[in-house]
Design an enzyme around this catalytic site. Structure first.
Site, PDB file in Angstrom:
ATOM      1  CG  HIS A   1      -2.048  -0.952   1.169  1.00  0.00           C
ATOM      2  ND1 HIS A   1      -3.026  -0.896   0.210  1.00  0.00           N
ATOM      3  CD2 HIS A   1      -2.360  -2.034   1.938  1.00  0.00           C
ATOM      4  CE1 HIS A   1      -3.899  -1.877   0.392  1.00  0.00           C
ATOM      5  NE2 HIS A   1      -3.507  -2.595   1.441  1.00  0.00           N
TER       6      HIS A   1
ATOM      7  NE  ARG B   1       1.394  -4.814   3.652  1.00  0.00           N
ATOM      8  CZ  ARG B   1       0.328  -4.267   4.216  1.00  0.00           C
ATOM      9  NH1 ARG B   1      -0.468  -4.997   4.974  1.00  0.00           N
ATOM     10  NH2 ARG B   1       0.067  -2.982   4.071  1.00  0.00           N
TER      11      ARG B   1
ATOM     12  CG  ASP C   1      16.503 -13.053  -5.327  1.00  0.00           C
ATOM     13  OD1 ASP C   1      16.730 -13.903  -4.440  1.00  0.00           O
ATOM     14  OD2 ASP C   1      16.072 -13.352  -6.454  1.00  0.00           O
TER      15      ASP C   1
ATOM     16  CD  GLU D   1      -4.621  -8.527   5.021  1.00  0.00           C
ATOM     17  OE1 GLU D   1      -4.663  -7.405   5.529  1.00  0.00           O
ATOM     18  OE2 GLU D   1      -3.788  -8.826   4.141  1.00  0.00           O
TER      19      GLU D   1
ATOM     20  CG  ASP E   1      -7.470  -5.384   3.994  1.00  0.00           C
ATOM     21  OD1 ASP E   1      -8.293  -4.757   3.300  1.00  0.00           O
ATOM     22  OD2 ASP E   1      -6.246  -5.335   3.789  1.00  0.00           O
TER      23      ASP E   1
HETATM   24  C1  3PY Z   1      -4.703  -4.232   7.471  1.00  0.00           C
HETATM   25  O1  3PY Z   1      -5.055  -3.716   8.535  1.00  0.00           O
HETATM   26  O2  3PY Z   1      -5.482  -4.665   6.620  1.00  0.00           O
HETATM   27  C2  3PY Z   1      -3.286  -4.380   7.214  1.00  0.00           C
HETATM   28  O3  3PY Z   1      -2.924  -5.004   6.240  1.00  0.00           O
HETATM   29  C3  3PY Z   1      -2.324  -3.754   8.167  1.00  0.00           C
HETATM   30  O4  3PY Z   1      -1.352  -3.103   7.488  1.00  0.00           O
HETATM   31 MG    MG Z   2      -4.414  -5.419   4.849  1.00  0.00          MG
END
Ligand code: 3PY
Ligand code: MG
Length: 245
Positions: A38, A63, A77, A141, A167
């Site tokens: 994000h 991430r 890598d 999530e 999420d």
């Molecule tokens: C969320 O809260 O969905 C996340 O991925 C945290 O970064």
């Molecule tokens: Mg998320």
């Protein structure tokens, strides 16, 4: 740290600037997440940031934008010590994530550990240790992932579980609002299942919610993001000064 039951504090890095990453990693965070899901960080930003973080004791986790072996391979890598894989909802998706971080025969990671093996200076050492040392954290999530969590955690090779509360809240119908009781109940369920399977659980928190999550048993907690904390600190200072006028 996690296997010894210690608490690890971390923060999200989203700003494309080595100075910020250098300062934050020298502050003493146990880990940082460089967020490619994000934020505008691209793979060359991530490599630059890891180069300064590697001068400290802070562990750089990337991430990746999606549960995709191509993205995982690139992150490893350039030198990520581990990956955080978002949106793992089923046992099959967990198996894909595990295979992505391991070399054959255990997995499907392609060969080419460019910076991770210090451009060839440490190839032997890297190849001998990578499968064991590289950390895989899966993100839980969605409501579907909660339903499938026991099955997901039967997959060998998952080092830890991380909750994305925003999420998660959204998947229960509360767009961006993890404070809802139904979402907090799901968070407790995830925590219980992680305890049962002896997997360290982490969560994305804020400076105000971090203490509560640690008390509830989370072992690695993000106190927020670089940009969020900068925004909050500046806002608090401005409001304080303005209210004294
Ligand atoms: C969320 O809260 O969905 C996340 O991925 C945290 O970064
Ligand atoms: Mg998320």
């Amino acid at each position: 740290m996690l296997s010894e039951g210690e608490i690890g504090l971390g923060i999200w890095l989203t700003i494309r600037c080595t100075d910020v990453a250098e300062l934050i990693s020298h502050l003493g965070f146990d880990w940082v997440v460089l967020d490619m899901e994000h934020s505008p960080l691209c793979i060359s930003d991530v490599q630059n940031l890891i180069q300064v973080i590697d001068e400290t004791k802070t562990t750089p986790i990337v991430r990746v934008a999606w549960n995709d072996p191509v993205l995982v391979k690139l992150a490893l890598d350039v030198g990520a010590h581990g990956v955080l894989v978002p949106w793992v909802n089923t046992k099959e998706e967990a198996e894909l994530a595990v295979k992505s971080v391991r070399y054959p025969p255990k997995g499907i990671r392609g060969y080419g550990p460019r910076r991770a093996a210090m451009y060839g200076l440490k190839t032997k050492e890297y190849l001998e240790t990578a499968d064991k040392e590289v950390m895989l954290i899966i993100q839980i999530e969605t409501a579907k992932a909660v339903e499938n969590l026991e099955e997901i955690l039967t997959v060998e090779g998952i080092d830890a579980v991380f909750i994305g509360p925003y999420d998660l809240a959204t998947s229960y119908g509360f767009l961006g609002d993890p404070s809802q009781p139904q979402v907090q109940k799901a968070i407790n369920t995830i925590l219980e299942i992680c305890k049962k399977f002896k997997k360290p659980a982490g969560i994305f928190a804020s400076p105000t919610t971090a203490t509560d999550y640690i008390k509830r048993g989370f072992q690695f907690v993000a106190i927020g993001s670089d940009i969020g904390i900068l925004m909050q600190a500046c806002t608090d200072i401005l409001n304080k000064l303005k209210s004294k006028e």
